[in-house]
Design a protein around this motif. Structure first.
Motif, mmCIF file in Angstrom:
data_model
loop_
_atom_site.group_PDB
_atom_site.id
_atom_site.type_symbol
_atom_site.label_atom_id
_atom_site.label_comp_id
_atom_site.label_asym_id
_atom_site.label_seq_id
_atom_site.Cartn_x
_atom_site.Cartn_y
_atom_site.Cartn_z
ATOM 1 N N LEU A 31 -22.481 -3.608 -35.527
ATOM 2 C CA LEU A 31 -21.378 -3.907 -34.880
ATOM 3 C C LEU A 31 -20.368 -3.623 -35.990
ATOM 4 C CD1 LEU A 31 -22.187 -6.986 -32.884
ATOM 5 C CD2 LEU A 31 -21.814 -4.779 -31.858
ATOM 6 N N GLY A 32 -19.001 -2.993 -35.388
ATOM 7 C CA GLY A 32 -17.932 -2.919 -35.942
ATOM 8 C C GLY A 32 -17.065 -3.924 -36.058
ATOM 9 N N ASP A 33 -16.049 -4.200 -36.702
ATOM 10 C CA ASP A 33 -15.100 -5.440 -36.801
ATOM 11 C C ASP A 33 -14.446 -5.581 -35.269
ATOM 12 O OD1 ASP A 33 -15.781 -5.978 -39.477
ATOM 13 O OD2 ASP A 33 -13.855 -5.153 -40.286
ATOM 14 N N ASP A 34 -14.239 -4.472 -34.747
ATOM 15 C CA ASP A 34 -13.458 -4.737 -33.377
ATOM 16 C C ASP A 34 -14.506 -4.940 -32.307
ATOM 17 O OD1 ASP A 34 -14.594 -2.087 -33.758
ATOM 18 O OD2 ASP A 34 -13.454 -1.213 -32.153
ATOM 19 N N GLU A 35 -15.806 -4.560 -32.571
ATOM 20 C CA GLU A 35 -16.717 -4.836 -31.625
ATOM 21 C C GLU A 35 -17.144 -6.350 -31.649
ATOM 22 O OE1 GLU A 35 -19.307 -0.623 -31.106
ATOM 23 O OE2 GLU A 35 -19.589 -1.753 -33.165
ATOM 24 N N MET A 36 -17.610 -6.994 -32.926
ATOM 25 C CA MET A 36 -17.690 -8.399 -32.950
ATOM 26 C C MET A 36 -16.332 -9.065 -32.352
ATOM 27 S SD MET A 36 -19.608 -8.707 -36.692
ATOM 28 C CE MET A 36 -18.764 -7.922 -37.780
ATOM 29 N N ASN A 134 -35.434 -15.868 -19.452
ATOM 30 C CA ASN A 134 -34.865 -14.641 -19.331
ATOM 31 C C ASN A 134 -33.369 -14.368 -19.947
ATOM 32 O OD1 ASN A 134 -34.194 -12.267 -18.192
ATOM 33 N ND2 ASN A 134 -34.455 -12.770 -15.937
ATOM 34 N N PHE A 135 -33.434 -13.662 -20.957
ATOM 35 C CA PHE A 135 -31.938 -13.360 -21.447
ATOM 36 C C PHE A 135 -31.383 -12.072 -20.909
ATOM 37 C CE2 PHE A 135 -32.541 -16.648 -24.661
ATOM 38 C CZ PHE A 135 -31.181 -17.003 -25.102
ATOM 39 N N ARG A 136 -32.395 -11.102 -20.218
ATOM 40 C CA ARG A 136 -32.026 -9.909 -19.976
ATOM 41 C C ARG A 136 -30.616 -9.880 -19.270
ATOM 42 N NH1 ARG A 136 -33.003 -6.942 -15.669
ATOM 43 N NH2 ARG A 136 -34.260 -8.267 -14.767
ATOM 44 N N LYS A 137 -30.703 -10.776 -18.014
ATOM 45 C CA LYS A 137 -29.570 -10.644 -16.836
ATOM 46 C C LYS A 137 -28.309 -11.003 -17.764
ATOM 47 C CE LYS A 137 -32.225 -10.890 -12.800
ATOM 48 N NZ LYS A 137 -32.477 -11.496 -11.597
ATOM 49 N N PRO A 138 -28.411 -12.193 -18.403
ATOM 50 C CA PRO A 138 -26.968 -12.796 -18.775
ATOM 51 C C PRO A 138 -26.640 -11.687 -20.126
ATOM 52 C CG PRO A 138 -28.778 -14.235 -19.263
ATOM 53 C CD PRO A 138 -29.302 -13.255 -18.421
ATOM 54 N N TRP A 139 -27.610 -11.173 -20.862
ATOM 55 C CA TRP A 139 -27.308 -10.244 -21.970
ATOM 56 C C TRP A 139 -26.434 -9.055 -21.468
ATOM 57 C CZ3 TRP A 139 -25.713 -10.142 -26.542
ATOM 58 C CH2 TRP A 139 -25.457 -9.104 -27.281
ATOM 59 N N SER A 140 -27.136 -8.597 -20.443
ATOM 60 C CA SER A 140 -26.510 -7.396 -19.825
ATOM 61 C C SER A 140 -25.208 -7.647 -19.171
ATOM 62 C CB SER A 140 -27.417 -6.916 -18.509
ATOM 63 O OG SER A 140 -26.979 -5.802 -17.976
ATOM 64 N N ARG A 141 -24.932 -8.833 -18.824
ATOM 65 C CA ARG A 141 -23.316 -8.972 -18.320
ATOM 66 C C ARG A 141 -22.461 -9.323 -19.463
ATOM 67 N NH1 ARG A 141 -23.871 -14.122 -14.755
ATOM 68 N NH2 ARG A 141 -21.535 -14.289 -15.054
ATOM 69 N N ASP A 150 -24.864 -0.051 -25.191
ATOM 70 C CA ASP A 150 -25.933 0.337 -25.762
ATOM 71 C C ASP A 150 -26.427 -0.741 -26.758
ATOM 72 O OD1 ASP A 150 -23.697 0.362 -27.340
ATOM 73 O OD2 ASP A 150 -24.761 1.964 -28.728
ATOM 74 N N LEU A 151 -25.681 -1.934 -26.735
ATOM 75 C CA LEU A 151 -26.224 -3.009 -27.696
ATOM 76 C C LEU A 151 -27.257 -3.689 -27.473
ATOM 77 C CD1 LEU A 151 -25.262 -4.446 -30.504
ATOM 78 C CD2 LEU A 151 -24.116 -6.083 -29.263
ATOM 79 N N ARG A 152 -28.568 -3.657 -27.990
ATOM 80 C CA ARG A 152 -29.898 -4.521 -27.824
ATOM 81 C C ARG A 152 -29.633 -5.810 -28.441
ATOM 82 N NH1 ARG A 152 -33.870 -0.863 -30.565
ATOM 83 N NH2 ARG A 152 -32.299 -1.165 -31.924
ATOM 84 N N ILE A 153 -30.069 -7.102 -27.843
ATOM 85 C CA ILE A 153 -30.068 -8.347 -28.365
ATOM 86 C C ILE A 153 -30.840 -8.151 -29.800
ATOM 87 C CG2 ILE A 153 -32.459 -9.402 -27.511
ATOM 88 C CD1 ILE A 153 -30.149 -11.478 -26.716
ATOM 89 N N HIS A 154 -31.924 -7.360 -30.155
ATOM 90 C CA HIS A 154 -32.184 -7.451 -31.446
ATOM 91 C C HIS A 154 -31.300 -6.776 -32.457
ATOM 92 C CE1 HIS A 154 -35.656 -7.755 -34.207
ATOM 93 N NE2 HIS A 154 -35.584 -6.572 -34.569
ATOM 94 N N ASP A 155 -30.395 -5.899 -32.030
ATOM 95 C CA ASP A 155 -29.454 -5.466 -32.807
ATOM 96 C C ASP A 155 -28.721 -6.368 -33.607
ATOM 97 O OD1 ASP A 155 -30.286 -2.852 -32.344
ATOM 98 O OD2 ASP A 155 -29.012 -2.476 -30.519
ATOM 99 N N LEU A 156 -28.485 -7.817 -33.155
ATOM 100 C CA LEU A 156 -27.856 -8.838 -33.625
ATOM 101 C C LEU A 156 -28.343 -9.077 -34.851
ATOM 102 C CD1 LEU A 156 -27.034 -11.065 -30.422
ATOM 103 C CD2 LEU A 156 -25.527 -8.989 -31.404
ATOM 104 N N ARG A 157 -29.736 -8.962 -35.160
ATOM 105 C CA ARG A 157 -30.319 -9.307 -36.238
ATOM 106 C C ARG A 157 -30.235 -8.409 -37.471
ATOM 107 N NH1 ARG A 157 -34.890 -12.245 -38.478
ATOM 108 N NH2 ARG A 157 -36.403 -10.733 -39.457
#
Length: 220
Positions: A31-36, A134-141, A150-157
Motif C-alpha cells: 500500500l502507498g501512503d495515500d492508499e493506507m 466470513n471476512f469475504r463480504k465485509p472485506w469486499s465492501r 485488487d487488495l487481498r486481505i493477505h496483502d496486509l501482511r
C-alpha cells in the motif's frame, strides 16, 4: 502421496509422481501512503456510522498493525493476550505455536474491542461463543469503498513487512515479527531492503563527502 503413506494404494503407484509442477509466482501487493490513508478512513467511517461490526473493523486493524495471518487473528482468544508483556501467544498458527508481538497501537486495538460475555474470542462472530468466520463480504465492501479492488486481505501482511523494512528494520527482525521459521521465506522482501540500504549508503557517503571535499576560496 498421502494415500500411499496410508497404504490405501500400493507404494510407487502414483501415476503423476514425476510430473513437473507449474512454478509459483508470488504476487506481493503493498500500500502507498495515500492508499493506507483511504483504508484507515473507510474503517473509521464504518465504525462511526456502525455499518460494520466493530469486531470486523478491529480485526482488520490488527492485521494491518501486526502482519498476522487472517486465521491467527480469527482464532485469537482473550486468554492468549498478555497485556503486561505485550504479546499474544498463538497456540496453533500455520507454523505452530508462536508469539505475536503487540505494539502499543496493536494492543490499543485489542483493548478497544468489546468483550462479549461467554465468548472466548477477541473478535466475536454473530453466533454465541464463536469467532468471525466470513471476512469475504465485509472485506469486499471495505476495499471497494477505499478504491482498492485488487487488495487481498493477505496483502496486509506483505504491507506490514514492507513498512517495517522501509523503517530500517533488518530482515531477520522482520522475519521474527512475521513468525517465519525459515529465513528463505523472509528473503522475498530482500529487494525492499536493498532500497533502504542504498539510501543509508547515500546519506553516509554524502556526510563523509561534505567533510572531506576541499572547499574553494569564497565557498561557505
Amino acid at each position: 502421496n498421502l494415500a500411499e503413506q496410508w497404504r490405501v494404494i500400493p507404494l510407487n503407484s502414483n501415476p503423476v509422481r514425476h510430473s513437473l509442477k507449474f512454478p509459483e509466482n508470488a504476487v506481493e501487493r503493498f500500500l502507498g501512503d495515500d492508499e493506507m490513508e483511504r483504508l484507515g478512513l473507510v474503517l473509521a467511517t464504518a465504525e462511526e456510522q456502525q455499518t460494520l461490526s466493530v469486531h470486523v473493523i478491529n480485526a482488520i486493524r490488527l492485521l494491518l498493525l501486526t502482519g498476522a495471518r487472517l486465521g491467527e487473528v480469527q482464532h485469537l482468544k482473550w486468554e492468549h493476550v498478555d497485556r503486561q508483556r505485550k504479546i499474544a501467544f498463538l497456540p496453533d498458527s500455520k507454523t505452530g505455536r508462536k508469539p505475536l508481538l503487540l505494539s502499543d497501537a496493536a494492543l490499543a486495538v485489542i483493548e478497544a474491542t468489546p468483550r462479549m460475555d461467554g465468548n472466548p474470542y477477541v473478535f466475536a462472530g454473530r453466533n454465541t461463543g464463536s469467532q468471525i468466520i466470513n471476512f469475504r463480504k465485509p472485506w469486499s465492501r471495505i476495499r471497494k469503498a477505499a478504491g482498492l479492488p485488487d487488495l487481498r486481505i493477505h496483502d496486509l501482511r506483505h504491507n506490514f513487512a514492507s513498512a517495517a523494512i522501509n523503517a530500517g528494520t533488518p530482515l531477520a527482525v522482520v522475519g521474527a515479527l512475521l513468525g517465519h521459521r525459515n529465513v528463505k521465506t523472509t528473503q522475498r522482501y530482500a529487494h525492499l531492503a536493498e532500497t533502504v540500504v542504498h539510501a543509508a549508503g547515500n546519506a553516509t557517503a554524502s556526510l563523509i563527502s561534505s567533510r572531506t571535499t576541499p572547499r574553494r576560496p569564497g565557498q561557505t
